[in-house]
Scaffold this active site. Sequence first.
Site, PDB file in Angstrom:
ATOM      1  N   HIS A  82       0.856  -1.187   0.000  1.00 51.48           N
ATOM      2  CA  HIS A  82       0.000   0.000   0.000  1.00 51.48           C
ATOM      3  C   HIS A  82       0.888   1.231   0.000  1.00 51.48           C
ATOM      4  O   HIS A  82       1.839   1.328   0.773  1.00 51.48           O
ATOM      5  CB  HIS A  82      -0.902   0.027   1.244  1.00 51.48           C
ATOM      6  CG  HIS A  82      -1.770   1.247   1.271  1.00 51.48           C
ATOM      7  ND1 HIS A  82      -2.983   1.318   0.624  1.00 51.48           N
ATOM      8  CD2 HIS A  82      -1.579   2.462   1.820  1.00 51.48           C
ATOM      9  CE1 HIS A  82      -3.503   2.514   0.787  1.00 51.48           C
ATOM     10  NE2 HIS A  82      -2.672   3.228   1.504  1.00 51.48           N
ATOM     11  N   ASP A 161     -15.103   2.597   7.232  1.00 47.14           N
ATOM     12  CA  ASP A 161     -14.049   3.464   6.710  1.00 47.14           C
ATOM     13  C   ASP A 161     -14.517   4.208   5.460  1.00 47.14           C
ATOM     14  O   ASP A 161     -14.201   5.372   5.269  1.00 47.14           O
ATOM     15  CB  ASP A 161     -12.789   2.668   6.384  1.00 47.14           C
ATOM     16  CG  ASP A 161     -11.744   3.585   5.764  1.00 47.14           C
ATOM     17  OD1 ASP A 161     -11.310   4.515   6.458  1.00 47.14           O
ATOM     18  OD2 ASP A 161     -11.416   3.420   4.580  1.00 47.14           O
ATOM     19  N   ARG A 168     -14.335  12.688   6.145  1.00 46.68           N
ATOM     20  CA  ARG A 168     -13.078  13.384   6.459  1.00 46.68           C
ATOM     21  C   ARG A 168     -12.626  14.235   5.291  1.00 46.68           C
ATOM     22  O   ARG A 168     -12.073  15.327   5.471  1.00 46.68           O
ATOM     23  CB  ARG A 168     -11.988  12.354   6.804  1.00 46.68           C
ATOM     24  CG  ARG A 168     -12.197  11.714   8.165  1.00 46.68           C
ATOM     25  CD  ARG A 168     -11.311  10.492   8.328  1.00 46.68           C
ATOM     26  NE  ARG A 168      -9.913  10.776   8.099  1.00 46.68           N
ATOM     27  CZ  ARG A 168      -9.038   9.920   7.562  1.00 46.68           C
ATOM     28  NH1 ARG A 168      -9.421   8.704   7.217  1.00 46.68           N
ATOM     29  NH2 ARG A 168      -7.795  10.257   7.372  1.00 46.68           N
ATOM     30  N   SER A 183      -7.559   3.858   8.940  1.00 46.90           N
ATOM     31  CA  SER A 183      -8.280   3.757   7.673  1.00 46.90           C
ATOM     32  C   SER A 183      -7.568   2.776   6.728  1.00 46.90           C
ATOM     33  O   SER A 183      -8.169   1.836   6.187  1.00 46.90           O
ATOM     34  CB  SER A 183      -8.360   5.156   7.041  1.00 46.90           C
ATOM     35  OG  SER A 183      -8.722   5.088   5.696  1.00 46.90           O
ATOM     36  N   LYS A 187      -8.668  -1.657   6.057  1.00 42.38           N
ATOM     37  CA  LYS A 187      -8.947  -2.251   4.737  1.00 42.38           C
ATOM     38  C   LYS A 187      -7.966  -3.378   4.422  1.00 42.38           C
ATOM     39  O   LYS A 187      -8.343  -4.422   3.900  1.00 42.38           O
ATOM     40  CB  LYS A 187      -8.876  -1.164   3.654  1.00 42.38           C
ATOM     41  CG  LYS A 187     -10.070  -0.239   3.701  1.00 42.38           C
ATOM     42  CD  LYS A 187      -9.919   0.935   2.752  1.00 42.38           C
ATOM     43  CE  LYS A 187      -8.955   1.950   3.243  1.00 42.38           C
ATOM     44  NZ  LYS A 187      -9.054   3.293   2.724  1.00 42.38           N
TER      45      LYS A 187
END
Length: 425
Positions: A82, A161, A168, A183, A187
Amino acid sequence: MDAISVIRTKRDRGELSPEQIDWVIDAYTRGEVADEQMSALAMAILLNGMNRTEIARWTAAMIASGERMDFSSLSRPTADKHSTGGVGDKITLPLAPLVAACGAAVPQLSGRGLGHTGGTLDKLESIPGWRALLSNEEMLRVLDATGAVICAAGDGLAPADKKLYALRDVTGTVEAIPLIASSIMSKKIAEGTGSLVLDVKVGSGAFMKNVRDARELASTMVGLGTDHGVRTVALLTDMSTPLGLTAGNALEVRESVEVLAGGGPADVVELTLALAREMLDAAGVGDADPAKALADGSAMDVWRRMVAAQGGDPDAALPVAREQHVVTATASGVLTRLDAYRVGVAAWRLGAGRARKEDPVQAGAGVELHAKPGDEVTAGAPLMTLHTDTPEKFDYALRSLEGSFDIAAPGTAHEATPVVLERIA
Ligand code: URA
C-alpha cells in the site's frame, strides 16, 4: 451510550474506552450517529490524537463493520503493498505482476485518485476494455490463474471506513495520523493478506511533509498489522519530486510497461525492486530474484495475462491527449529542484485527476517530464510537456507550475535524495 459524551471525552483530551469506540463506529455505520457528530469527533481526534490502545480498538471496530476476505485456498503465500499516495506513483502496475512472477500471490485492492495524487484504478482504466470492478469470486479466479489482481475494493470491506473517509475528505480531517493509520490498515487487514509492505511517502507531493510524521504513521501502521498477524514492513520513500517521468493515467501505464520490458526511469525501477524484495521476504519467498524477472520477461508475461483476465487488451494503443504544450527551461544549468506537489496539481488541472469523487478523468491528460533533479538542462529546451483534451486548461495548469523548479549554474554539484529513506519493521 450517546455521541455527545463520546465527542466530549475526546474534546477534553480524554481516552476513549473500548466500549465507546465499538459503539460509535457501529452506530455511525448504521446511521444512528449523524455525520455532523462524527465530523466533530474526527476533528477532536485530529486535534487531540489517540493513543496506541485507542487506535488499535478503532481499527478493529472498522474491520468488524464489514466482511473479511480469505485467501487460504490459494497455493501461494499472499503479499500486498500500500502506498500513501504520491505524484507519478505508478509502482503498483509493474510491482504486482513482478512479485507474482517471483512466486507470491498479490491481491491488490486499489483506489481512485482524489486531488493531486493519482489513483491506480484510474491509470489502469486507460487500457481499452480493462475492468476495475470484480466480484469476490472473479477476483479470486484472476488471482489464482495469474498470481496477481488489481481491482476496486468491494463495498463489503470496512464500510465504516468508506463512510468516514468520505466525511473526512470534506471536513478537513484527513490529515490525522490515527485516522489515516486506522483507515488504511482496517482495509488491508480485512482484505486478508498474509503480509504487507507499506510505502509511506514523504515530501511536498505526499500527505506527510516531513520524516518525523511519516515515521510515526509508518510505525503506527506496522504495529497495527503485526498485532493482527499480518507481517508488515514500511519503507519511507521520497516524494519531494515526482516518481519517474510521467504523471497522468495513460502516460503512467506506458512508463510502467517500459519498466516491465526491462527499461524505464531509474527511480521507478529502484523503488519497484526495493518493494518487491520486501514483499517477497515478508511472504517467505525471499530467494527469488525480481531483477531477473524484469530482465527475462516473466513479469511482463504476468502483466499481459493479468490485464487480459480483467478484460483489457495489453496490445491496444493507449489513449493520447488531443493537445500538447511544451514548457521550456528558463536558463541553462543544473535542475536542482522539481516540486512534486506542483507537478501533481498541474496534472490534476489538465484533467488527469478529479476534484469530486464522481468527476470523470481524462485518460491521456498529464505531465511528461524531460529532466529530473541532477540533470543538465539548456535554456529554451523542453523541460515538461503538458497533455490535455481541454486546452483551455493549459493556463490554469501553468499557474500551478510557477516556481515549481530551480536551475543552478552549469556544473553546480547536486546531491541526489535517495529514493528509499528509511525502513521500519
Ligand atoms: N488513504 C486511505 O485509505 N485512508 C486515509 O485516511 C488516507 C489515505
